[in-house]
Design a protein around this motif. Structure first.
Motif, PDB file in Angstrom:
ATOM      1  N   ILE A   1       0.832  -1.383   0.049  1.00  0.00           N
ATOM      2  CA  ILE A   1       0.088   0.118  -0.007  1.00  0.00           C
ATOM      3  C   ILE A   1       0.783   1.354   0.090  1.00  0.00           C
ATOM      4  N   ASP A   2       0.263   2.335  -0.652  1.00  0.00           N
ATOM      5  CA  ASP A   2       1.040   3.596  -0.355  1.00  0.00           C
ATOM      6  C   ASP A   2       0.236   4.475   0.520  1.00  0.00           C
ATOM      7  N   SER A   3       0.961   4.848   1.584  1.00  0.00           N
ATOM      8  CA  SER A   3       0.188   5.292   2.672  1.00  0.00           C
ATOM      9  C   SER A   3       1.039   6.637   2.882  1.00  0.00           C
ATOM     10  N   GLY A   4       0.409   7.905   2.405  1.00  0.00           N
ATOM     11  CA  GLY A   4       1.170   9.228   2.626  1.00  0.00           C
ATOM     12  C   GLY A   4       2.388   9.157   1.604  1.00  0.00           C
ATOM     13  N   TYR A   5       3.631   9.449   2.466  1.00  0.00           N
ATOM     14  CA  TYR A   5       4.938   9.271   1.727  1.00  0.00           C
ATOM     15  C   TYR A   5       5.591   7.780   1.997  1.00  0.00           C
ATOM     16  N   GLU A   6       5.002   7.028   2.371  1.00  0.00           N
ATOM     17  CA  GLU A   6       5.480   5.713   2.676  1.00  0.00           C
ATOM     18  C   GLU A   6       4.880   4.626   1.963  1.00  0.00           C
ATOM     19  N   THR A   7       5.607   3.669   1.562  1.00  0.00           N
ATOM     20  CA  THR A   7       4.862   2.529   0.939  1.00  0.00           C
ATOM     21  C   THR A   7       5.131   1.241   2.270  1.00  0.00           C
ATOM     22  N   LEU A   8       3.987   0.632   2.537  1.00  0.00           N
ATOM     23  CA  LEU A   8       4.122  -0.380   3.336  1.00  0.00           C
ATOM     24  C   LEU A   8       3.796  -1.794   2.906  1.00  0.00           C
ATOM     25  N   GLU A   9       4.492  -2.887   3.194  1.00  0.00           N
ATOM     26  CA  GLU A   9       4.426  -4.236   2.984  1.00  0.00           C
ATOM     27  C   GLU A   9       3.625  -4.777   4.042  1.00  0.00           C
ATOM     28  N   LEU A  10       2.252  -5.347   4.002  1.00  0.00           N
ATOM     29  CA  LEU A  10       1.680  -6.118   5.211  1.00  0.00           C
ATOM     30  C   LEU A  10       1.278  -7.258   4.730  1.00  0.00           C
ATOM     31  N   ARG A  11       1.125  -8.170   5.736  1.00  0.00           N
ATOM     32  CA  ARG A  11       0.736  -9.503   5.398  1.00  0.00           C
ATOM     33  C   ARG A  11      -0.013 -10.092   6.858  1.00  0.00           C
ATOM     34  N   VAL A  12      -0.935 -10.862   6.513  1.00  0.00           N
ATOM     35  CA  VAL A  12      -1.467 -11.497   7.836  1.00  0.00           C
ATOM     36  C   VAL A  12      -0.649 -12.391   8.551  1.00  0.00           C
ATOM     37  N   SER A  13      -0.556 -12.417   9.838  1.00  0.00           N
ATOM     38  CA  SER A  13       0.348 -12.931  10.662  1.00  0.00           C
ATOM     39  C   SER A  13      -0.263 -14.054  11.485  1.00  0.00           C
TER      40      SER A  13
END
Length: 380
Positions: free
Chosen positions: A368-380
């Motif tokens: 996802i692009d969130s503001g000025y950051e890019t996040l990699e997320l996953r279900v843990s």
């Protein structure tokens, strides 16, 4: 025309409400048991995950990594994703600290498309009315082909052995055929096959292919093109932004409803909902779609509504911020919330604050692009 303007034109914002839940039908067991992989018959490079089970409602989300990148374009395929920023274009593997390749394409590359074997980049030439389309291979990141095209590239979509490009041409004095055009290229060589003018002010939504026809959604109408020569087979006055192919039919957001219809006759098999405004996502036997204030889910075979959720606490809509990954529906709202929902029941598996402007699903997790950051997320 930027992405935000496109979203604004493709749907009308509704009135958000408080978080609420209404379920239609009995909820199915929520356990994660894995996936079966099927191949898209129109594009053998693309594999889609069909769930054989669903994630637990006790799921939590892990931030795999945070990258200091403000994305202008994002596309994913398999374990990888392609991102464009104002400075560069990167091909990355989910979870990797370093990019696999940095592609040598110019800046202002606001349209990208990634497959398992190729990267496509659309970039407008500064100070002119032309754009360049590039094809890179994913292994070495080397340039394989390039071509110039009139207008500003607004959409790139692979469809079997074709690359479908939507462009916008400005109305200038002496200009011929201003407005929106659909151009089809050979996917490997980027040799142009045909170009068809659509009309002034039409904004290209999604593209899907069924047999020998391309179905393209625009603001306020749906158009079917012959794959061979671009002849317009039909131009229906239907407000469709996001047609999706399913078992020989189209499932789409049609005039504020979720509908399944025959692309030959345009007759509806079923219709459900009243405030639908986004791209449908088919998950097994269900189809979920954004609405002006949340999500709706129906059985794709007969259109029976399973559940609907009101998730927006402010007026707004996010028609493209819905993907399926890891057994859950990931949905970002205009109220800066990210939800993970269990497909059969609509139950919340997780929620967290996140300002989303772009989201894509890889096999490892979501980006996802969130503001000025890019996040990699996953279900843990």
């Amino acid at each position: 025309m930027n992405r935000r303007q496109l979203l604004t034109l493709l749907a009308t914002a509704g009135t958000g409400g408080c978080l609420s839940f209404r379920e239609a039908g009995e909820a199915e067991p929520a356990t994660q048991t894995g996936f079966d992989t099927t191949v898209d018959s129109q594009d053998p490079q693309r594999a889609t995950s069909t769930p054989s089970g669903y994630a637990s409602t006790a799921a939590s989300v892990e931030t795999v990594q945070t990258l200091s990148m403000d994305i202008t374009a994002l596309s994913a395929a398999g374990p990888s994703y392609l991102v464009a920023t104002l400075d560069e274009i990167q091909l990355r593997d989910f979870g990797s600290a370093s990019p696999r390749n940095t592609l040598e394409a110019p800046v202002n590359s606001s349209v990208v498309e990634l497959t398992d074997s190729d990267c496509y980049v659309g970039s407008q030439i500064a100070g002119g009315d032309r754009s360049t389309i590039y094809r890179f291979d994913t292994e070495g990141g080397t340039l394989q082909a390039r071509t110039e095209i009139r207008g500003s590239v607004s959409k790139l979509t692979t469809a079997g052995d074709l690359l479908v490009c939507g462009t916008n041409r400005e109305s200038t004095e002496g200009a011929t055929q201003p407005g929106t055009h659909i151009t089809v290229f050979d996917r490997a060589s980027l040799d142009r096959q045909w170009t068809t003018a659509v009309g002034n002010g039409a904004i290209t939504g999604d593209v899907c292919r069924l047999d020998d026809a391309l179905h393209v959604g625009f603001t306020n109408f749906l158009v079917g093109f012959a794959v061979t020569d671009g002849t317009i087979r039909y131009r229906a006055p239907l407000n469709v932004g996001y047609p999706v192919a399913y078992q020989g039919d189209l499932v789409a957001d049609v005039d504020r409803k979720l509908r399944r219809f025959d692309p030959e006759t345009l007759a509806y098999d079923w219709s459900v909902g009243s405030e639908v405004a986004g791209r449908p996502v088919v998950v097994g036997e269900h189809v979920a779609v954004p609405t002006t204030d949340g999500l709706l889910c129906a059985t794709v075979a007969d259109g029976q509504q399973r559940w609907s959720r009101t998730l927006e606490s402010v007026s707004g809509f996010t028609p493209e911020l819905l993907v399926y990954q890891g057994g859950l529906l990931w949905y970002g709202t205009a109220a800066e919330e990210l939800y993970g929902l269990v497909p059969p029941s609509g139950e919340t598996a997780f929620s967290l604050s996140a300002d989303l402007s772009v989201i894509a699903a890889t096999t490892g997790g979501v980006v996802i692009d969130s503001g000025y950051e890019t996040l990699e997320l996953r279900v843990s």
